[in-house]
Scaffold this active site. Structure first.
Site, PDB file in Angstrom:
ATOM      1  N   CYS A  10      -3.902   4.680  11.022  1.00 43.52           N
ATOM      2  CA  CYS A  10      -3.660   4.928   9.603  1.00 43.52           C
ATOM      3  C   CYS A  10      -3.518   6.431   9.413  1.00 43.52           C
ATOM      4  O   CYS A  10      -3.275   7.166  10.370  1.00 43.52           O
ATOM      5  CB  CYS A  10      -4.744   4.308   8.719  1.00 43.52           C
ATOM      6  SG  CYS A  10      -6.394   5.054   8.854  1.00 43.52           S
ATOM      7  N   ARG A  16      -8.927   2.454   6.938  1.00 42.39           N
ATOM      8  CA  ARG A  16      -8.237   1.237   7.376  1.00 42.39           C
ATOM      9  C   ARG A  16      -8.257   1.022   8.877  1.00 42.39           C
ATOM     10  O   ARG A  16      -8.603  -0.066   9.354  1.00 42.39           O
ATOM     11  CB  ARG A  16      -6.779   1.249   6.885  1.00 42.39           C
ATOM     12  CG  ARG A  16      -6.661   1.211   5.386  1.00 42.39           C
ATOM     13  CD  ARG A  16      -5.241   1.427   4.930  1.00 42.39           C
ATOM     14  NE  ARG A  16      -4.828   2.804   5.208  1.00 42.39           N
ATOM     15  CZ  ARG A  16      -3.593   3.266   5.026  1.00 42.39           C
ATOM     16  NH1 ARG A  16      -2.640   2.456   4.588  1.00 42.39           N
ATOM     17  NH2 ARG A  16      -3.307   4.527   5.284  1.00 42.39           N
ATOM     18  N   ASP A 127      -4.410   1.933   0.947  1.00 43.53           N
ATOM     19  CA  ASP A 127      -5.438   2.844   1.450  1.00 43.53           C
ATOM     20  C   ASP A 127      -6.634   2.871   0.494  1.00 43.53           C
ATOM     21  O   ASP A 127      -6.526   3.404  -0.605  1.00 43.53           O
ATOM     22  CB  ASP A 127      -4.848   4.244   1.601  1.00 43.53           C
ATOM     23  CG  ASP A 127      -5.751   5.184   2.367  1.00 43.53           C
ATOM     24  OD1 ASP A 127      -6.961   4.887   2.499  1.00 43.53           O
ATOM     25  OD2 ASP A 127      -5.248   6.221   2.829  1.00 43.53           O
TER      26      ASP A 127
END
EC number: 3.1.3.48
Length: 160
Positions: A10, A16, A127
Site C-alpha cells: 500500500c 492496509r 485507505d
C-alpha cells in the site's frame, strides 16, 4: 520446494498492507501452508519505515485474534520484483507505482487486491488512514485473502 512468496503493498505500509499480511499469514497457517508460503508487506512511500502497524490496524487485529508481532513498515525496493512471486497492490495508484518501481520484465506477477474479490464491485481498497474505517477494510481483506489461499491451494495441487 521453494516457498511461494507474496508481498502486499500500500502507500505507507501501516494500515492496509500490514493488515493483509497479518490476515493472510493467519489464513495460510490455518490452511496448513505455512511451510510453503512466505508473506510480507511494504509501502511505496518511506514515511513510516520501521514503525509498527497503525493503531487502528493493531486494534482490529487484536479484536480478531490475529498476530502482527514483529511487523514493521518497510519500503518497496526494485529487487522485490525478483524476490517475490506475487505482489498485491491495495489500490490502482499503488499498482502503477509498483510497476514503475520494480520495472518492466520483473519476475513477480502484480495484481490489484480486489481482483481477488470481484463480487465486492470495487477496484480499490480504501485507505483507512484517511477514512478511519478499519472494519470495512478488514472485510475486504478477509475476502481477498481467503480467495488468495484458495488460488495458492489450487496451484499447489496442479504441481503434483
Amino acid at each position: 520446494m521453494m516457498a511461494y512468496r507474496v508481498l502486499f503493498v500500500c502507500l505507507g505500509n501501516i494500515c492496509r498492507s500490514p493488515m493483509a499480511e497479518a490476515v493472510f499469514r493467519d489464513r495460510i497457517r490455518a490452511a496448513g501452508l505455512a511451510n510453503q508460503v512466505e508473506v510480507s508487506s511494504a509501502g511505496t512511500g518511506d514515511w513510516h519505515v520501521g514503525r509498527p502497524p497503525h493503531e487502528g490496524t493493531r486494534k482490529l487485529l487484536d479484536r480478531h485474534g490475529i498476530s502482527y508481532e514483529g511487523m514493521r513498515a518497510s519500503q518497496l525496493k526494485r529487487e522485490d520484483g525478483e524476490a517475490y512471486d506475487l505482489i498485491v497492490a491495495m489500490d490502482s495508484r499503488n499498482e502503477e507505482d509498483i510497476r514503475s518501481m520494480i520495472g518492466p520484465g520483473a519476475k513477480a506477477e502484480v495484481i490489484r487486491f480486489l481482483t481477488l474479490a470481484p463480487e465486492l464491485g470495487l477496484e480499490d481498497v480504501p485507505d483507512p488512514y484517511y477514512t478511519g474505517n478499519f472494519d470495512e477494510v478488514y472485510e475486504m481483506v478477509r475476502a481477498g485473502c481467503d480467495r488468495l489461499v484458495g488460488r495458492i491451494e489450487a496451484k499447489g495441487s496442479n504441481r503434483d
